[in-house]
Scaffold this motif. Structure first.
Motif, PDB file in Angstrom:
ATOM      1  N   ARG A  97       0.819  -1.210   0.000  1.00  0.00           N
ATOM      2  CA  ARG A  97       0.000   0.000   0.000  1.00  0.00           C
ATOM      3  C   ARG A  97       0.859   1.270   0.000  1.00  0.00           C
ATOM      4  O   ARG A  97       0.565   2.249  -0.690  1.00  0.00           O
ATOM      5  N   LYS A  98       1.937   1.261   0.782  1.00  0.00           N
ATOM      6  CA  LYS A  98       2.733   2.484   0.923  1.00  0.00           C
ATOM      7  C   LYS A  98       3.500   2.840  -0.340  1.00  0.00           C
ATOM      8  O   LYS A  98       4.047   3.952  -0.434  1.00  0.00           O
ATOM      9  N   ALA A  99       3.544   1.893  -1.321  1.00  0.00           N
ATOM     10  CA  ALA A  99       4.257   2.185  -2.571  1.00  0.00           C
ATOM     11  C   ALA A  99       3.307   2.436  -3.730  1.00  0.00           C
ATOM     12  O   ALA A  99       3.750   2.610  -4.870  1.00  0.00           O
ATOM     13  N   ARG A 100       2.012   2.453  -3.453  1.00  0.00           N
ATOM     14  CA  ARG A 100       1.054   2.705  -4.524  1.00  0.00           C
ATOM     15  C   ARG A 100       1.073   4.176  -4.910  1.00  0.00           C
ATOM     16  O   ARG A 100       1.462   5.025  -4.135  1.00  0.00           O
ATOM     17  N   GLY A 101       0.660   4.428  -6.158  1.00  0.00           N
ATOM     18  CA  GLY A 101       0.708   5.794  -6.665  1.00  0.00           C
ATOM     19  C   GLY A 101       2.074   6.181  -7.196  1.00  0.00           C
ATOM     20  O   GLY A 101       2.332   7.356  -7.475  1.00  0.00           O
ATOM     21  N   GLN A 102       2.967   5.191  -7.369  1.00  0.00           N
ATOM     22  CA  GLN A 102       4.330   5.451  -7.863  1.00  0.00           C
ATOM     23  C   GLN A 102       4.516   4.965  -9.305  1.00  0.00           C
ATOM     24  O   GLN A 102       5.641   4.827  -9.771  1.00  0.00           O
ATOM     25  N   GLY A 103       3.386   4.692 -10.024  1.00  0.00           N
ATOM     26  CA  GLY A 103       3.497   4.199 -11.392  1.00  0.00           C
ATOM     27  C   GLY A 103       4.051   2.785 -11.452  1.00  0.00           C
ATOM     28  O   GLY A 103       4.813   2.439 -12.354  1.00  0.00           O
ATOM     29  N   PHE A 104       3.632   1.943 -10.489  1.00  0.00           N
ATOM     30  CA  PHE A 104       4.196   0.603 -10.347  1.00  0.00           C
ATOM     31  C   PHE A 104       4.123  -0.211 -11.643  1.00  0.00           C
ATOM     32  O   PHE A 104       5.124  -0.762 -12.103  1.00  0.00           O
ATOM     33  N   ILE A 105       2.933  -0.291 -12.256  1.00  0.00           N
ATOM     34  CA  ILE A 105       2.774  -1.125 -13.453  1.00  0.00           C
ATOM     35  C   ILE A 105       3.644  -0.620 -14.589  1.00  0.00           C
ATOM     36  O   ILE A 105       4.334  -1.402 -15.269  1.00  0.00           O
ATOM     37  N   TYR A 106       3.636   0.700 -14.831  1.00  0.00           N
ATOM     38  CA  TYR A 106       4.493   1.250 -15.885  1.00  0.00           C
ATOM     39  C   TYR A 106       5.956   0.897 -15.632  1.00  0.00           C
ATOM     40  O   TYR A 106       6.682   0.457 -16.533  1.00  0.00           O
TER      41      TYR A 106
END
Length: 373
Positions: A97-106
């Motif tokens: 959760r704390k790493a979401r919003g970092q463009g993970f999939i891209y």
């Protein structure tokens, strides 16, 4: 190699990160008002991907040595337009959760496709409907991630979850039972006829069939069922308890589900069907795979489902799971069962955009093996 403190970075990972990957899965349950479910891969996250592919590339998202997320690109020879071809499957993507919003999939996809096998330029992914974080990447590319593939949705996959309750009346027209060594030739012929015309279906022959049989944990020939009409084998499918590789754990029952579970428990004791597990325990589930039905006749498939359902009811199982494309007539076999469908997008992706043009690939009935998801 030293990394700047506090900066997120990517690198290839493997079994040395197994415990951290398991922890990420446990920390990323599916939460609804009714239930909280954890989809686990104990004891080895990589065991299932390796079983269903010839090669696996796994990339981790890290910060200061801590694993924040991971994803995998798997390779396997599958049918494309009736011919075997090395195909990619992008999946097992999870992030804290704390790493979401970092463009993970891209980020992870761009990294994986930078190191991809050059023999393969086509692949697929399965994205659960309603997973907005993943859905927003379908068909969208960014100039700052040049290796991110082209993609589009080509169909809908339905996973049918059938709770095992009262015993079902079995078919008189079709005789269904466990396979024997004498049935293998006919089973392989049925599977070949089923798989060859379908996009992303596995290549199969007698040798591959026997190798798969020996490689699946907790699995044997008697886990295959055959349906007969007289002396002719007209259907086959495998009922696989995959607990040695993956588990679905009920983390929490919501208020309403606690009440329904209590009612279910009272009825179960009277009617003799399996009790639901306590919170914190895994569901006892059996998954159908390697199904081939003559002329896609849902009556044959329903006869198989009824027999498998009854057999696993006697063994104390909670759930029978099978899947298919939304336009597959075999899904009609679930009509006489209580069932809960879960739908997902089937996503075709390619490094060459021309693969996505209408008519380039026969997408009329893509094959998704529920066992590998």
């Amino acid at each position: 190699m030293s990394r700047p403190a506090g900066r997120i970075y990517l690198e290839e990972i493997g079994g040395e990160k197994n415990q951290e990957m398991l922890q990420i899965l446990e920390d990323s349950p599916i939460e609804t008002r009714a239930l909280t479910l954890s989809f686990e891969r104990r004891p080895d996250v990589l065991a299932l991907p390796k079983l269903f592919s010839d090669r696996v590339n796994c990339v981790g998202l890290l910060r200061d040595g801590e694993l924040l997320g991971f994803a995998m690109l798997m390779y396997r020879n599958l049918y494309v337009n009736g011919q075997p071809r090395l195909v990619m499957y992008f999946g097992n993507a999870h992030v804290r959760r704390k790493a979401r919003g970092q463009g993970f999939i891209y980020r992870v996809a761009d990294f994986l496709f930078r190191i991809k096998d050059d023999r393969s330029d086509l692949g697929y992914a399965v994205v659960m409907s309603g997973n907005r974080a993943a859905e927003r990447f379908i068909g969208r590319r960014r100039a700052d991630y040049p290796n991110f593939p082209f993609s589009r949705v080509i169909g809908t996959f339905c996973a049918m979850n059938i709770p095992i309750l009262n015993r079902k009346k079995e078919s008189r027209e079709f005789q269904v039972g466990p396979a024997t060594p004498d049935d293998i030739e006919a089973m392989v012929s049925l599977l070949q006829a089923e798989f060859r015309p379908r996009l992303f279906a596995p290549v199969i022959d007698r040798e591959i069939f026997l190798r798969n049989l020996g490689g699946r944990p907790g699995f044997s020939l008697t886990d295959y069922y055959v349906a007969r009409r007289g002396e002719e084998i007209v259907g086959t499918g495998a009922a696989w308890d995959m607990e040695p590789l993956k588990q679905t754990r009920i983390v929490r029952y919501g208020t309403r589900m606690k009440f329904l579970k209590a009612v279910h428990g009272l009825v179960a004791r009277l009617a003799g069907f399996p009790l639901m597990p306590k919170a914190g325990n895994p569901l006892k589930a059996v998954t159908l795979t390697d199904c081939a039905i003559r002329e896609r006749n849902p009556d044959i498939f329903e006869a198989m489902l009824r027999k498998i359902y009854n057999d696993y009811r006697e063994r104390g199982y909670n759930l029978l799971i099978f899947g298919g494309c939304s336009n597959d007539p075999l899904l009609g076999a679930a009509k006489r069962f209580v069932s809960f469908p879960v739908t997902s997008h089937i996503v075709l992706f390619a490094t060459d955009k021309s693969w996505l043009e209408e008519g380039r690939v026969d997408t009329s009935l893509p094959y998704i093996d529920l066992a590998m998801l």
